[in-house]
Each structure stands twice: as structure tokens, then as C-alpha cells.
Design a protein around this motif. Sequence first.
Motif, PDB file in Angstrom:
ATOM      1  N   GLU A 145     -86.891  16.015   3.398  1.00 39.26           N
ATOM      2  CA  GLU A 145     -87.649  16.367   2.192  1.00 39.26           C
ATOM      3  C   GLU A 145     -88.350  15.148   1.611  1.00 39.26           C
ATOM      4  O   GLU A 145     -89.517  15.220   1.202  1.00 39.26           O
ATOM      5  CB  GLU A 145     -86.715  16.982   1.145  1.00 39.26           C
ATOM      6  N   TYR A 188     -85.712  15.009  -5.046  1.00 38.63           N
ATOM      7  CA  TYR A 188     -85.283  15.433  -3.714  1.00 38.63           C
ATOM      8  C   TYR A 188     -83.800  15.764  -3.739  1.00 38.63           C
ATOM      9  O   TYR A 188     -83.030  15.179  -4.496  1.00 38.63           O
ATOM     10  CB  TYR A 188     -85.538  14.322  -2.681  1.00 38.63           C
ATOM     11  N   SER A 200     -80.400  18.697  -3.549  1.00 39.34           N
ATOM     12  CA  SER A 200     -79.973  20.011  -4.045  1.00 39.34           C
ATOM     13  C   SER A 200     -80.079  20.161  -5.561  1.00 39.34           C
ATOM     14  O   SER A 200     -80.152  21.281  -6.067  1.00 39.34           O
ATOM     15  CB  SER A 200     -78.533  20.281  -3.599  1.00 39.34           C
ATOM     16  N   SER A 255     -82.351  20.343  -7.791  1.00 40.50           N
ATOM     17  CA  SER A 255     -83.802  20.454  -7.800  1.00 40.50           C
ATOM     18  C   SER A 255     -84.422  20.523  -9.190  1.00 40.50           C
ATOM     19  O   SER A 255     -83.774  20.914 -10.168  1.00 40.50           O
ATOM     20  CB  SER A 255     -84.228  21.690  -7.007  1.00 40.50           C
ATOM     21  N   GLU A 273     -93.830  23.488  -9.771  1.00 37.61           N
ATOM     22  CA  GLU A 273     -92.731  24.425 -10.034  1.00 37.61           C
ATOM     23  C   GLU A 273     -92.971  25.200 -11.328  1.00 37.61           C
ATOM     24  O   GLU A 273     -92.688  26.400 -11.419  1.00 37.61           O
ATOM     25  CB  GLU A 273     -91.401  23.668 -10.119  1.00 37.61           C
TER      26      GLU A 273
END
Length: 343
Positions: A26, A97, A99, A101, A141
Amino acid sequence: MKGVLLVNLGSPDGPTAKEVKPYLDEFLMDERVIDVPNWLRNLLVRGIILQTRPKKSAKAYAKIWWEEGSPLVVISERFASKVRQQTAIPVALGMRYGSMSIKNALKELKDKGVSEILLVPLYPHYAMSSYETVVVKTMQEQQANYPEMRITTLPAFYKNPDYIKVLSELILKGLKNFDYDHILFSYHGIPERHIRKSDPTKFHCKIDGSCCQINSVAHNTCYRHQCYDTTELVKAELNLDEEKVSTSFQSRLAGDPWLKPYTDFEFERLAKAGIKKLAVITPAFVSDCLETLEEIAMEGKEQFMEAGGEGYIHIPCLNESDSWVALMAEWINHWHSNETLPV
């Protein structure tokens, strides 16, 4: 309702090659980190780098991993928790980057009724591979999932007088009982081309030192200028001897020219120049992480001592220090009450 989103770099979920690989994928596939055409980035990252790098990186992470988890994540969580205690609005923590997020952090704020967010990239300086990618990812996002949200972004705070004071106090504390010969300000390196890409004028940045002395709008997005500016401001704040302070850049990748001088070269050069006791500070980071705890505190010390040094210390980052927490809370509270931001 207002809320705050703090964003730091991120970390693998664990110090194993299996956990490091998706994190590195990622990170390195970010077009603002490796800024080449997607087909070439895919070939370099997934065809070459990820074949060997995860195992090597996992060994480095294992050297600095805490019982509670990744130092960067644990420190960031402690920092966020302390900031919450000094603010009256919701504060969420996300990582660019990994989990933890940004998407999940935005959802956390949305679920609490937040409609207006102060985005705080936890980077003092502007660079396309750190500050800019956090802003872009957050906007992506937000537009995809919460288009009704309004976002204000905290500017890069590398020269904010209160930040410089807090950083200087930290350095002074770190130097206590250490009779140094030299202080090295080691900033994370970036490719020289990133400097030119970030120059809105497309002609100002020459990366030769002279352009930093000429006032320009390019300085607002020039990472090199901002790093040297931080060093000079701290030097003035602490009245440090000009001859006992220098700046360098660490963590480069092979292949392209990166900002110089290189930190690892400086360890050897300084030792051979007669510097016996070296203090190193890493102001590009607000939280200690792999690049500070392993690369500088461990590997750097070994390099310097092997080259002839006799004493070495790495001064910790701001982390969750009370003065840093108080300053961030002050910035947040000012924005909450009257929408002013430090400039």
C-alpha cells in the motif's frame, strides 16, 4: 458539530514478513511515494521490491516492536488520548497506510455527529510523499463516503514559533548530561525530483542552496527549504554554535538522487573529522518509528562508533510529551472557537 482527524504514517500489524508485505504494498504503490507511471510502479514494487523487502523490513520492525504493538501506533494513540482530555470536541486517529485507515477514522467522527473536520497531518513539513498524500487520501475518502462533510486542513507547522519552542525544549532536555561536540538534524529524505514537482513556479527550486535564500511562493511546498528553516529556527532559539550544528537527510532508496547530504555518510564524515560525541535529532517525525528507533538510534549509533565516535545519543521525537499535547490542543481549541489556524 466539529471534530478533529489526526493522521500519521501507519504501520504493519506485526513484525513478520506476512504482515509487513501488504503494508509495504500500500505504501510503495502510492503514486506520491514512487511517482512513476503505474505500470512501472507495479513492476518495481510487486515484481521486484516485494519479493525481498518484507523479510528484511520485518527483521528491522522486530528490533523495535513493543509489547503493546508498533511504537508509532502506540505513541500516536497515547498522543490522541491526551489531546482528547484537553479538547471539547471528538478527536479521531487514522493512518495513511495500514489497517487503522483514514476511512474508518472518518466513520468514527461521522457516527459521533461530526460534520466539520480539522484534518491534522502529523508532519511538520510539506512533502508530496507525506503531508500531501494524507490530504489527498482524506479528501478522496470524504468525497466518496461523506460528501456532506467539510474539511479544513492544518498547514505545515515547521516554523510556527510555539512549535519551534516546544521542539527546542525537547532538544535541550535530550542534551542534558551529554557533553556533545555536534548536533545533527536528520530529516527523512525524498527524491530531488519531488522538490521540483512540488514547485508551483516550475523554475524556482534549483536544490543548490541559493534558491532557499530568495523569498518565493515555492517555499510553501518546498520540503528542503522547510527542513533547513527548522534547523535555523531551533539553532536561533537555543543559541547554538553555528559550527556545532548541521542538517542531513536519511532513509533514501537506491537509484535516484535524493536530498543531500546523506545521514549515513555524515556519521562517517563527522567521526573522521574529529567529532567524538554526536547528538542526533529527527524533526521530520513527531512520533518515534522505524526510521528513528532502528535506523538512527541503533544503526546510526553503530555507524558513528565504528567510524571513530565515542559517544552518541538519539533525542526522542515529540511523541506524547505534555508540551506537544498542550500545543496541539491549543491549536484545536482555537480552531473550534474562532476557526483560526497557526500559520
